[in-house]
Scaffold this motif. Structure first.
Motif, PDB file in Angstrom:
ATOM      1  N   VAL A 231     -42.443 -12.522 -19.849  1.00 34.55           N
ATOM      2  CA  VAL A 231     -41.549 -12.232 -18.723  1.00 34.55           C
ATOM      3  C   VAL A 231     -40.198 -12.906 -18.928  1.00 34.55           C
ATOM      4  CG1 VAL A 231     -41.178 -12.608 -16.253  1.00 34.55           C
ATOM      5  CG2 VAL A 231     -43.407 -11.821 -17.077  1.00 34.55           C
ATOM      6  N   GLU A 232     -40.210 -14.170 -19.303  1.00 31.38           N
ATOM      7  CA  GLU A 232     -38.949 -14.902 -19.475  1.00 31.38           C
ATOM      8  C   GLU A 232     -38.156 -14.362 -20.658  1.00 31.38           C
ATOM      9  OE1 GLU A 232     -36.055 -17.485 -18.277  1.00 31.38           O
ATOM     10  OE2 GLU A 232     -37.918 -16.886 -17.266  1.00 31.38           O
ATOM     11  N   THR A 233     -38.853 -13.982 -21.728  1.00 32.70           N
ATOM     12  CA  THR A 233     -38.163 -13.402 -22.881  1.00 32.70           C
ATOM     13  C   THR A 233     -37.486 -12.084 -22.513  1.00 32.70           C
ATOM     14  OG1 THR A 233     -39.704 -14.433 -24.443  1.00 32.70           O
ATOM     15  CG2 THR A 233     -38.460 -12.533 -25.228  1.00 32.70           C
ATOM     16  N   ILE A 234     -38.197 -11.248 -21.768  1.00 30.23           N
ATOM     17  CA  ILE A 234     -37.620  -9.966 -21.332  1.00 30.23           C
ATOM     18  C   ILE A 234     -36.413 -10.204 -20.430  1.00 30.23           C
ATOM     19  CG2 ILE A 234     -38.074  -7.898 -19.952  1.00 30.23           C
ATOM     20  CD1 ILE A 234     -40.969  -8.020 -20.975  1.00 30.23           C
ATOM     21  N   LYS A 235     -36.490 -11.188 -19.553  1.00 30.36           N
ATOM     22  CA  LYS A 235     -35.357 -11.512 -18.678  1.00 30.36           C
ATOM     23  C   LYS A 235     -34.138 -11.929 -19.501  1.00 30.36           C
ATOM     24  CE  LYS A 235     -36.085 -14.161 -15.174  1.00 30.36           C
ATOM     25  NZ  LYS A 235     -36.588 -15.296 -14.374  1.00 30.36           N
ATOM     26  N   LYS A 236     -34.357 -12.792 -20.498  1.00 29.56           N
ATOM     27  CA  LYS A 236     -33.254 -13.231 -21.349  1.00 29.56           C
ATOM     28  C   LYS A 236     -32.645 -12.050 -22.100  1.00 29.56           C
ATOM     29  CE  LYS A 236     -33.553 -17.705 -20.565  1.00 29.56           C
ATOM     30  NZ  LYS A 236     -32.482 -18.446 -19.859  1.00 29.56           N
ATOM     31  N   GLN A 237     -33.492 -11.161 -22.606  1.00 28.61           N
ATOM     32  CA  GLN A 237     -32.993  -9.996 -23.324  1.00 28.61           C
ATOM     33  C   GLN A 237     -32.210  -9.074 -22.393  1.00 28.61           C
ATOM     34  OE1 GLN A 237     -36.519  -8.312 -25.084  1.00 28.61           O
ATOM     35  NE2 GLN A 237     -36.378  -9.605 -26.911  1.00 28.61           N
ATOM     36  N   GLN A 238     -32.684  -8.933 -21.169  1.00 26.39           N
ATOM     37  CA  GLN A 238     -31.983  -8.086 -20.210  1.00 26.39           C
ATOM     38  C   GLN A 238     -30.611  -8.665 -19.865  1.00 26.39           C
ATOM     39  OE1 GLN A 238     -33.081  -5.035 -19.183  1.00 26.39           O
ATOM     40  NE2 GLN A 238     -30.984  -4.913 -18.406  1.00 26.39           N
ATOM     41  N   GLN A 239     -30.539  -9.990 -19.760  1.00 30.86           N
ATOM     42  CA  GLN A 239     -29.251 -10.634 -19.510  1.00 30.86           C
ATOM     43  C   GLN A 239     -28.285 -10.376 -20.660  1.00 30.86           C
ATOM     44  OE1 GLN A 239     -30.216 -14.735 -18.860  1.00 30.86           O
ATOM     45  NE2 GLN A 239     -31.195 -14.373 -16.872  1.00 30.86           N
ATOM     46  N   GLN A 240     -28.798 -10.428 -21.887  1.00 29.84           N
ATOM     47  CA  GLN A 240     -27.960 -10.148 -23.056  1.00 29.84           C
ATOM     48  C   GLN A 240     -27.492  -8.696 -23.066  1.00 29.84           C
ATOM     49  OE1 GLN A 240     -30.417 -11.289 -26.347  1.00 29.84           O
ATOM     50  NE2 GLN A 240     -30.228 -13.482 -25.946  1.00 29.84           N
ATOM     51  N   ILE A 241     -28.386  -7.774 -22.738  1.00 30.79           N
ATOM     52  CA  ILE A 241     -28.030  -6.348 -22.698  1.00 30.79           C
ATOM     53  C   ILE A 241     -26.966  -6.099 -21.639  1.00 30.79           C
ATOM     54  CG2 ILE A 241     -28.902  -4.040 -22.129  1.00 30.79           C
ATOM     55  CD1 ILE A 241     -31.583  -4.915 -23.387  1.00 30.79           C
ATOM     56  N   THR A 242     -27.133  -6.734 -20.469  1.00 33.63           N
ATOM     57  CA  THR A 242     -26.157  -6.582 -19.385  1.00 33.63           C
ATOM     58  C   THR A 242     -24.789  -7.112 -19.813  1.00 33.63           C
ATOM     59  OG1 THR A 242     -27.897  -6.781 -17.717  1.00 33.63           O
ATOM     60  CG2 THR A 242     -25.633  -7.181 -16.999  1.00 33.63           C
ATOM     61  N   ALA A 243     -24.783  -8.278 -20.475  1.00 35.52           N
ATOM     62  CA  ALA A 243     -23.521  -8.862 -20.930  1.00 35.52           C
ATOM     63  C   ALA A 243     -22.842  -7.968 -21.963  1.00 35.52           C
ATOM     64  CB  ALA A 243     -23.774 -10.250 -21.506  1.00 35.52           C
ATOM     65  N   ILE A 244     -23.609  -7.388 -22.878  1.00 33.50           N
ATOM     66  CA  ILE A 244     -23.045  -6.491 -23.894  1.00 33.50           C
ATOM     67  C   ILE A 244     -22.477  -5.241 -23.245  1.00 33.50           C
ATOM     68  CG2 ILE A 244     -23.638  -5.007 -25.848  1.00 33.50           C
ATOM     69  CD1 ILE A 244     -25.661  -7.163 -26.691  1.00 33.50           C
ATOM     70  N   ASN A 245     -23.191  -4.675 -22.276  1.00 33.13           N
ATOM     71  CA  ASN A 245     -22.720  -3.488 -21.575  1.00 33.13           C
ATOM     72  C   ASN A 245     -21.420  -3.760 -20.828  1.00 33.13           C
ATOM     73  OD1 ASN A 245     -24.779  -1.805 -22.466  1.00 33.13           O
ATOM     74  ND2 ASN A 245     -26.107  -2.284 -20.713  1.00 33.13           N
ATOM     75  N   GLU A 246     -21.306  -4.952 -20.234  1.00 28.14           N
ATOM     76  CA  GLU A 246     -20.071  -5.294 -19.527  1.00 28.14           C
ATOM     77  C   GLU A 246     -18.900  -5.392 -20.486  1.00 28.14           C
ATOM     78  OE1 GLU A 246     -20.977  -8.893 -17.485  1.00 28.14           O
ATOM     79  OE2 GLU A 246     -22.091  -7.905 -15.859  1.00 28.14           O
ATOM     80  N   LEU A 247     -19.135  -5.941 -21.674  1.00 33.88           N
ATOM     81  CA  LEU A 247     -18.064  -6.021 -22.670  1.00 33.88           C
ATOM     82  C   LEU A 247     -17.660  -4.624 -23.148  1.00 33.88           C
ATOM     83  CD1 LEU A 247     -19.243  -9.045 -24.880  1.00 33.88           C
ATOM     84  CD2 LEU A 247     -17.296  -8.965 -23.314  1.00 33.88           C
ATOM     85  N   LEU A 248     -18.637  -3.760 -23.352  1.00 32.76           N
ATOM     86  CA  LEU A 248     -18.335  -2.405 -23.798  1.00 32.76           C
ATOM     87  C   LEU A 248     -17.561  -1.635 -22.734  1.00 32.76           C
ATOM     88  CD1 LEU A 248     -21.718  -1.444 -25.517  1.00 32.76           C
ATOM     89  CD2 LEU A 248     -19.553  -2.033 -26.643  1.00 32.76           C
ATOM     90  N   ASN A 249     -17.927  -1.839 -21.472  1.00 36.05           N
ATOM     91  CA  ASN A 249     -17.243  -1.134 -20.387  1.00 36.05           C
ATOM     92  C   ASN A 249     -15.784  -1.590 -20.242  1.00 36.05           C
ATOM     93  OD1 ASN A 249     -19.513   0.381 -19.753  1.00 36.05           O
ATOM     94  ND2 ASN A 249     -20.262  -1.154 -18.278  1.00 36.05           N
ATOM     95  N   LYS A 250     -15.519  -2.880 -20.548  1.00 38.35           N
ATOM     96  CA  LYS A 250     -14.158  -3.374 -20.466  1.00 38.35           C
ATOM     97  C   LYS A 250     -13.268  -2.735 -21.535  1.00 38.35           C
ATOM     98  CE  LYS A 250     -15.210  -7.890 -18.413  1.00 38.35           C
ATOM     99  NZ  LYS A 250     -15.183  -9.363 -18.645  1.00 38.35           N
TER     100      LYS A 250
END
Length: 234
Positions: free
Chosen positions: A214-233
């Motif tokens: 669960v914690e690993t998936i949460k960390k990965q999701q945070q990374q995916i969200t951060a990457i998506n925000e950079l791409l959207n910018k």
């Protein structure tokens, strides 16, 4: 034919027991005894009690002498001193082991915060799932059928029922099905907290892996969200 065993309590003579071997109905928990009967000593419980002072074994086929054990509870005792109540108190520290697959509607495990201490969130040091390798495997077949030492002549051996030997072979077929999991020795090097050992070998706390997932998936999701925000910018 029916058999009714009366106990000593009350007008209904409840709490009857049938002792086997060197049964002793009284004494502290160190008293060696095997019995079954109605649970309790001073009320009509209408509950069956099955007691073996040093453990319980559920067997099939040829039984204990042939190691045809479905499940077992071996009791161990730890001696501590508590004065002035008792000079020695024996604390049961045993666990129940199944030697077969267990099917159930669900498994509910106590996880109440009130029974826990030193609670800390998992950090990156705990998230080392990449260092362990899931595998597929087959359980090794049981040892070849062995006759108990008490049977010395061929005539005595021939008395064993073929049906029970066939049942043992069917059990082996079940054990040979493909399974998925981890190797305890490898897991122990990365997560020693998830591996325990007794005389039978190493055991894995598979449920203990869930919080790590669960914690690993949460960390990965945070990374995916951060990457998506950079791409959207961009």
């Amino acid at each position: 034919m029916s058999l009714q065993v009366y106990g000593k309590y009350g007008e209904y003579l409840t709490n009857g027991r049938i002792g086997i071997g060197d049964y002793n109905g009284g004494g502290f928990m160190t008293t060696k005894r095997v019995y079954f009967g109605e649970a309790g000593n001073n009320f009509d419980s209408d509950r069956l009690e099955l007691c073996g002072s040093d453990g319980l074994y559920f067997t099939w086929g040829q039984g204990y002498d042939f190691e045809n054990v479905i499940g077992k509870l071996d009791c161990e005792y730890e001696v501590i001193s508590v004065y002035p109540l008792y000079e020695d108190i024996y604390i049961n520290v045993s666990s129940f082991k199944f030697n077969t697959d267990v099917y159930a509607h669900g498994i509910i495990i106590n996880s109440d915060e009130r029974f826990k201490e030193d609670i800390t969130p998992l950090d990156s040091n705990h998230l080392k799932l990449s260092e362990i390798s899931p595998v597929s495997y087959n359980l090794k077949p049981s040892e070849a059928f062995v006759f108990p030492s008490g049977l010395t002549s061929e005539t005595e051996k021939q008395r064993l029922e073929i049906r029970e030997i066939t049942e043992a072979k069917e059990k082996i077929k079940i054990l040979e099905k493909e399974r998925f999991g981890f190797l305890a020795q490898e897991l122990q090097e990365v997560f020693p907290e998830l591996v325990s050992q007794n005389d039978d070998g190493l055991y894995v706390d598979y449920l203990g892996i869930l919080p790590l997932l669960v914690e690993t998936i949460k960390k990965q999701q945070q990374q995916i969200t951060a990457i998506n925000e950079l791409l959207n910018k961009n």
